[in-house]
Design an enzyme around this catalytic site. Structure first.
Site, mmCIF file in Angstrom:
data_model
loop_
_atom_site.group_PDB
_atom_site.id
_atom_site.type_symbol
_atom_site.label_atom_id
_atom_site.label_comp_id
_atom_site.label_asym_id
_atom_site.label_seq_id
_atom_site.Cartn_x
_atom_site.Cartn_y
_atom_site.Cartn_z
ATOM 1 N N LYS A 281 -17.157 7.111 15.656
ATOM 2 C CA LYS A 281 -16.505 5.951 15.039
ATOM 3 C C LYS A 281 -16.765 5.930 13.530
ATOM 4 C CE LYS A 281 -16.486 3.090 19.195
ATOM 5 N NZ LYS A 281 -16.934 1.845 19.846
ATOM 6 N N ASP B 160 -26.993 4.020 5.856
ATOM 7 C CA ASP B 160 -27.966 3.285 6.652
ATOM 8 C C ASP B 160 -27.516 1.844 6.612
ATOM 9 O OD1 ASP B 160 -30.271 3.200 8.296
ATOM 10 O OD2 ASP B 160 -31.373 2.244 6.678
ATOM 11 N N TYR C 12 -24.332 -4.800 16.713
ATOM 12 C CA TYR C 12 -24.340 -6.261 16.809
ATOM 13 C C TYR C 12 -22.946 -6.873 16.644
ATOM 14 C CZ TYR C 12 -29.395 -5.709 16.208
ATOM 15 O OH TYR C 12 -30.718 -5.340 16.365
ATOM 16 N N ASN D 42 -21.925 9.840 15.249
ATOM 17 C CA ASN D 42 -21.130 8.701 15.702
ATOM 18 C C ASN D 42 -19.669 8.927 15.326
ATOM 19 O OD1 ASN D 42 -19.806 6.146 15.845
ATOM 20 N ND2 ASN D 42 -21.793 5.124 15.754
#
Length: 205
Positions: free
Chosen positions: A13, A74, A159, A11
């Protein structure tokens, strides 16, 4: 010469987030690389019962496979009305891993009848740093807020469009990268790794 530190992620980002935080903290001498920058190795499934267990397992795998100091995280969303779920299942809450739109839609449906005052939630991040033949460090960051009734903003991921930090009207997806770094669960956890990362950088100078 800069010491390479692996972030066990593809990722971009997440990689850039750590790079920005290191720059803000004035930490030099480290080159942050991701999984796409090292030879591929078998990645163990995330089967831990806690964010900390999963982060540490990923960091250990990366350190053993590459010989580099490895940072892994995580993270997920804990919703009060769902007894702390999705938790470690956040990325695959809808049944498929990493399908943000489906995960968000399912969460909204599950909270459809939950009143505003009971929509409390928090993002949680556990970050682990494993140095081959050396120390293991695990830290945790939390970002409290509430779950909105509709997505807002097109920044961030996961989210973020539903999450209203500290119960405000703005979603996490509407924050700038710098604003998010300063407040987010991952930003808070990564900041707690700065002393250890600074020590690693000092060893290269």
């Amino acid at each position: 010469m800069a010491r390479r530190v692996l972030v066990a992620s593809r990722n971009a980002k997440k990689l850039n987030e750590l790079r920005r935080i290191l720059a803000e903290a004035g930490v030099d001498g480290l080159e942050i690389v991701g999984l796409d920058d090292v030879p591929e190795y078998p990645e163990a499934p995330e089967t831990g019962a806690t964010f900390e267990e999963n982060a540490l397992a990923k960091a250990r795998d990366g350190a053993v496979a590459t010989g580099l100091a490895c940072v892994a995280d995580d993270s997920g969303l804990e919703v009060d009305a769902l007894n702390g779920m999705p938790g470690v299942l956040s990325a695959r809450w809808s049944g498929r891993h990493g399908v943000d739109a489906a995960n968000n839609a399912l969460l909204l449906a599950q909270l459809a009848d939950v009143p505003d005052e009971r929509r409390g939630a928090r993002f949680v991040s556990a970050c682990a740093l494993v140095v081959p033949g050396g120390d293991e460090t695990v830290v945790r960051g939390e970002w409290p807020g509430t779950i909105g009734r509709e997505p807002l903003g097109d920044g961030g991921f996961g989210y973020d469009p539903l999450f209203r930090p500290d119960g405000g009207a703005t979603s996490a997806a509407q924050l700038s990268p710098v604003e998010k770094d300063a407040a987010s669960h991952r930003g808070r956890a990564l900041m707690r790794l700065i002393p250890v990362l600074t020590t690693l950088a000092d060893r290269t100078s």
